[in-house]
Design a protein around this motif. Structure first.
Motif, PDB file in Angstrom:
ATOM      1  N   VAL A   1       1.673  -6.298  -6.885  1.00  0.00           N
ATOM      2  CA  VAL A   1       2.007  -6.802  -5.550  1.00  0.00           C
ATOM      3  C   VAL A   1       1.902  -8.329  -5.499  1.00  0.00           C
ATOM      4  O   VAL A   1       2.762  -8.991  -4.918  1.00  0.00           O
ATOM      5  CB  VAL A   1       1.128  -6.143  -4.460  1.00  0.00           C
ATOM      6  CG1 VAL A   1       1.508  -6.682  -3.083  1.00  0.00           C
ATOM      7  CG2 VAL A   1       1.284  -4.625  -4.466  1.00  0.00           C
ATOM      8  N   SER A   2       0.859  -8.885  -6.113  1.00  0.00           N
ATOM      9  CA  SER A   2       0.722 -10.346  -6.053  1.00  0.00           C
ATOM     10  C   SER A   2       1.074 -11.009  -7.384  1.00  0.00           C
ATOM     11  O   SER A   2       0.643 -12.121  -7.662  1.00  0.00           O
ATOM     12  CB  SER A   2      -0.695 -10.739  -5.613  1.00  0.00           C
ATOM     13  OG  SER A   2      -1.643 -10.320  -6.575  1.00  0.00           O
TER      14      SER A   2
ATOM     15  N   GLN B   1       6.154  -9.534   0.814  1.00  0.00           N
ATOM     16  CA  GLN B   1       5.556 -10.737   1.402  1.00  0.00           C
ATOM     17  C   GLN B   1       4.792 -11.618   0.422  1.00  0.00           C
ATOM     18  O   GLN B   1       4.070 -12.494   0.821  1.00  0.00           O
ATOM     19  CB  GLN B   1       4.646 -10.356   2.574  1.00  0.00           C
ATOM     20  CG  GLN B   1       3.258  -9.851   2.211  1.00  0.00           C
ATOM     21  CD  GLN B   1       3.197  -8.381   1.873  1.00  0.00           C
ATOM     22  OE1 GLN B   1       4.197  -7.788   1.512  1.00  0.00           O
ATOM     23  NE2 GLN B   1       2.026  -7.783   1.965  1.00  0.00           N
ATOM     24  N   LYS B   2       4.961 -11.370  -0.868  1.00  0.00           N
ATOM     25  CA  LYS B   2       4.241 -12.223  -1.826  1.00  0.00           C
ATOM     26  C   LYS B   2       5.261 -12.967  -2.684  1.00  0.00           C
ATOM     27  O   LYS B   2       5.930 -13.853  -2.196  1.00  0.00           O
ATOM     28  CB  LYS B   2       3.221 -11.385  -2.572  1.00  0.00           C
ATOM     29  CG  LYS B   2       2.171 -10.882  -1.552  1.00  0.00           C
ATOM     30  CD  LYS B   2       0.988 -10.159  -2.094  1.00  0.00           C
ATOM     31  CE  LYS B   2       0.153  -9.661  -0.914  1.00  0.00           C
ATOM     32  NZ  LYS B   2      -1.009  -8.879  -1.311  1.00  0.00           N
TER      33      LYS B   2
ATOM     34  N   TRP C   1       1.908   2.027  -3.493  1.00  0.00           N
ATOM     35  CA  TRP C   1       0.873   2.770  -4.242  1.00  0.00           C
ATOM     36  C   TRP C   1       1.020   4.255  -3.976  1.00  0.00           C
ATOM     37  O   TRP C   1       1.017   5.084  -4.874  1.00  0.00           O
ATOM     38  CB  TRP C   1      -0.536   2.393  -3.742  1.00  0.00           C
ATOM     39  CG  TRP C   1      -1.141   1.125  -4.207  1.00  0.00           C
ATOM     40  CD1 TRP C   1      -0.783   0.358  -5.271  1.00  0.00           C
ATOM     41  CD2 TRP C   1      -2.281   0.484  -3.595  1.00  0.00           C
ATOM     42  NE1 TRP C   1      -1.626  -0.731  -5.352  1.00  0.00           N
ATOM     43  CE2 TRP C   1      -2.547  -0.662  -4.351  1.00  0.00           C
ATOM     44  CE3 TRP C   1      -3.095   0.775  -2.493  1.00  0.00           C
ATOM     45  CZ2 TRP C   1      -3.593  -1.544  -4.041  1.00  0.00           C
ATOM     46  CZ3 TRP C   1      -4.136  -0.087  -2.192  1.00  0.00           C
ATOM     47  CH2 TRP C   1      -4.385  -1.237  -2.955  1.00  0.00           C
TER      48      TRP C   1
ATOM     49  N   ASN D   1      -2.748  -8.348 -11.009  1.00  0.00           N
ATOM     50  CA  ASN D   1      -3.342  -9.566 -10.460  1.00  0.00           C
ATOM     51  C   ASN D   1      -4.262  -9.163  -9.300  1.00  0.00           C
ATOM     52  O   ASN D   1      -3.783  -8.740  -8.259  1.00  0.00           O
ATOM     53  CB  ASN D   1      -2.233 -10.498  -9.966  1.00  0.00           C
ATOM     54  CG  ASN D   1      -2.756 -11.870  -9.596  1.00  0.00           C
ATOM     55  OD1 ASN D   1      -3.116 -12.669 -10.459  1.00  0.00           O
ATOM     56  ND2 ASN D   1      -2.843 -12.152  -8.307  1.00  0.00           N
TER      57      ASN D   1
ATOM     58  N   THR E   1      -6.041  -9.886  -6.381  1.00  0.00           N
ATOM     59  CA  THR E   1      -5.868 -10.965  -5.413  1.00  0.00           C
ATOM     60  C   THR E   1      -7.190 -11.391  -4.766  1.00  0.00           C
ATOM     61  O   THR E   1      -7.303 -12.491  -4.235  1.00  0.00           O
ATOM     62  CB  THR E   1      -4.867 -10.493  -4.326  1.00  0.00           C
ATOM     63  OG1 THR E   1      -3.788  -9.839  -4.986  1.00  0.00           O
ATOM     64  CG2 THR E   1      -4.312 -11.643  -3.532  1.00  0.00           C
TER      65      THR E   1
ATOM     66  N   THR F   1       0.826  -1.205   0.000  1.00  0.00           N
ATOM     67  CA  THR F   1       0.000   0.000   0.000  1.00  0.00           C
ATOM     68  C   THR F   1       0.866   1.263   0.000  1.00  0.00           C
ATOM     69  O   THR F   1       0.542   2.249  -0.669  1.00  0.00           O
ATOM     70  CB  THR F   1      -0.930  -0.011   1.242  1.00  0.00           C
ATOM     71  OG1 THR F   1      -1.673  -1.237   1.216  1.00  0.00           O
ATOM     72  CG2 THR F   1      -1.883   1.159   1.249  1.00  0.00           C
TER      73      THR F   1
HETATM   74  C1  LIG Z   1      -1.516  -7.630  -1.033  1.00  0.00           C
HETATM   75  C2  LIG Z   1      -1.895  -6.699  -2.098  1.00  0.00           C
HETATM   76  C3  LIG Z   1      -1.889  -5.308  -1.913  1.00  0.00           C
HETATM   77  C4  LIG Z   1      -1.661  -4.653  -0.599  1.00  0.00           C
HETATM   78  O1  LIG Z   1      -0.421  -4.844  -0.154  1.00  0.00           O
HETATM   79  P1  LIG Z   1      -0.076  -4.677   1.390  1.00  0.00           P
HETATM   80  O2  LIG Z   1       1.289  -5.222   1.403  1.00  0.00           O
HETATM   81  O3  LIG Z   1      -1.069  -5.480   2.150  1.00  0.00           O
HETATM   82  O4  LIG Z   1      -0.143  -3.232   1.685  1.00  0.00           O
HETATM   83  C5  LIG Z   1      -2.176  -4.505  -2.990  1.00  0.00           C
HETATM   84  N1  LIG Z   1      -2.484  -5.022  -4.175  1.00  0.00           N
HETATM   85  C6  LIG Z   1      -2.538  -6.338  -4.386  1.00  0.00           C
HETATM   86  C7  LIG Z   1      -2.880  -6.837  -5.733  1.00  0.00           C
HETATM   87  C8  LIG Z   1      -2.252  -7.216  -3.358  1.00  0.00           C
HETATM   88  O5  LIG Z   1      -2.309  -8.535  -3.561  1.00  0.00           O
END
Ligand SMILES: *Cc1c(COP(=O)(O)O)cnc(C)c1O
Length: 396
Positions: free
Chosen positions: A172-173, A195-196, A68, A141, A143, A65
């Motif tokens: 992110v994912s 973390q992904k 972003w 993606n 999520t 986040t």
């Molecule tokens: C997990 C995720 C986020 C948010 O990321 P955080 O690390 O929880 O702030 C944003 N976009 C997508 C597509 C995600 O999977």
């Protein structure tokens, strides 16, 4: 029960022991004279994960986040128009973040289960002859629904319209798990988190920024302090940070990037597809459907599974957690109770995916689903064995 808990949410993902060990080191001096010998090559190598040579990488102590927010505040001004599509909780939250920063978002509402509507994007961009739209957002993606969108297709829509807007991608994912090409697709801002796909604990926002987006920061008027690209660049160019970096996480990131290169990005994408396809075979063998309405939207990192009408998806998730020590992803917002999710990204192999299917299958049956135990697992097993047989045939 004793034993490791199953973690099959779409982030945080399972952290390999090598990365845990890399993080588990004493605190170090982030102003040490030899710190840049560690950080400067790391910045360059992280860029390769985005498939970028010309971009600039930023690593913030934050979650996705924060990435972003960094992307938006460094390149846009209050009142700027951006184009975005809403088709799940994450694409929705990104739009919300833009609106709270005073941007004017032209939102394409899309049914959950589909992705970025290329033809609508193309129409809107063509019609915007005055080039009022300053940025186009793509959640590569989604999520929440297990939907992957076509980033290259959005690039094409921009090019066909001769439109100069910045292309911003929430990866992110997807980044480090699903094909992503920063330079080739002309992406201006790509956001990821540790973390992904990077297989690390939560705590780093990893952002790659094109030269065009860096140029845009010079006239961008949104406020930024913590996420300032300028402050970061001034210090990063010598290998340091404007505030205390998460040094242990950077050590973990070094190991993560080494592991990604050792396996090879293309092999990683193929592995994710293979694992995901087994999960999908399992779901279909249960007689259930994915939230993603067509195969072209299927995500290789997360499957959102629509539960039968007599079953509460939230109960399935609870049952799996309490009875089988298995974490599955819950349905979010509009699809709460209607779906549950299996995250299958990061450090993952076939047996791990089978364990998730086995647990989900038991929890589904416990919650009243009319499913034959073993059906989903069996379908995935058969699929996973197929590749092995094909490889042996090819070798013979
Ligand atoms: C997990 C995720 C986020 C948010 O990321 P955080 O690390 O929880 O702030 C944003 N976009 C997508 C597509 C995600 O999977």
């Amino acid at each position: 029960m004793p034993g490791r808990k199953g973690l099959f949410i779409p982030g945080p993902t399972n952290v390999p022991d090598e990365i845990l060990r890399a993080i588990d080191v004493p605190m170090e001096d982030m102003r040490a004279p030899d710190f840049p010998e560690f950080t400067l090559p790391l910045f360059e190598d992280v860029k390769k994960v985005f498939k970028s040579e010309t971009g600039q990488v930023f690593i913030f102590p934050a979650s996705g986040t924060g990435g972003w927010e960094a992307g938006i505040t460094n390149t846009l001004s209050p009142g700027d128009k951006v184009l975005a599509a809403s088709f799940g909780q994450f694409s929705h939250l990104w739009i919300d973040l833009c609106q709270r920063h005073g941007l004017e978002v032209e939102v394409c509402d899309v049914p959950w289960g589909e992705g970025v509507p290329l033809d609508r994007y193309a129409e809107i961009l063509k019609a915007d002859r005055a080039h009022e739209i300053k940025a186009v957002l793509v959640t590569q993606n989604e999520t929440a629904t297990g939907v992957t969108s076509d980033v290259a297709g959005v690039r094409k829509a921009l090019d066909d319209a001769g439109h100069p807007a910045l292309l911003m991608v929430d990866g992110v994912s997807s980044i480090a798990s699903i094909d992503f090409r920063m330079d080739e697709w002309g992406v201006d801002i790509a956001v990821s988190g540790s973390q992904k796909g990077f297989m690390m604990p939560t705590g780093l926002a990893i952002v790659c920024v094109s030269q065009k987006a860096l140029e845009a920061r010079k006239s961008a008027k949104l406020y930024r302090t913590y996420f300032s690209f300028d402050d970061m660049m001034n210090m990063n160019k010598n290998g340091y940070f404007p505030y205390t970096p998460a040094t242990n996480m950077l050590r973990g990131l070094r190991k993560s990037v080494d592991m990604i290169f050792a396996e090879g990005l293309d092999n990683i994408f193929a592995r994710h597809h293979h694992i995901a396809e087994g999960v999908r075979r399992g779901v279909h063998a249960w007689g259930l459907k994915l939230c993603a309405v067509e195969p072209k939207w299927y995500s290789d990192t997360v499957s959102a599974i629509v539960v039968p009408a007599n079953v509460d998806g939230a109960e399935v998730v609870k049952r799996a957690y309490h009875r089988y020590d298995l974490s599955l992803g819950a349905g979010l917002a509009r699809v709460a109770g209607k779906v549950f999710r299996i995250g299958h990204l990061g450090s993952l192999n076939e047996i791990m995916a089978l364990s998730a299917l086995a647990g989900a299958e038991m929890a589904l049956v416990d919650c009243g689903a009319d499913i034959k135990l073993g059906s989903g697992v069996g379908a995935a097993q058969a699929y996973y064995r197929e590749r092995d047989r094909a490889e042996r045939r090819a070798a013979a």
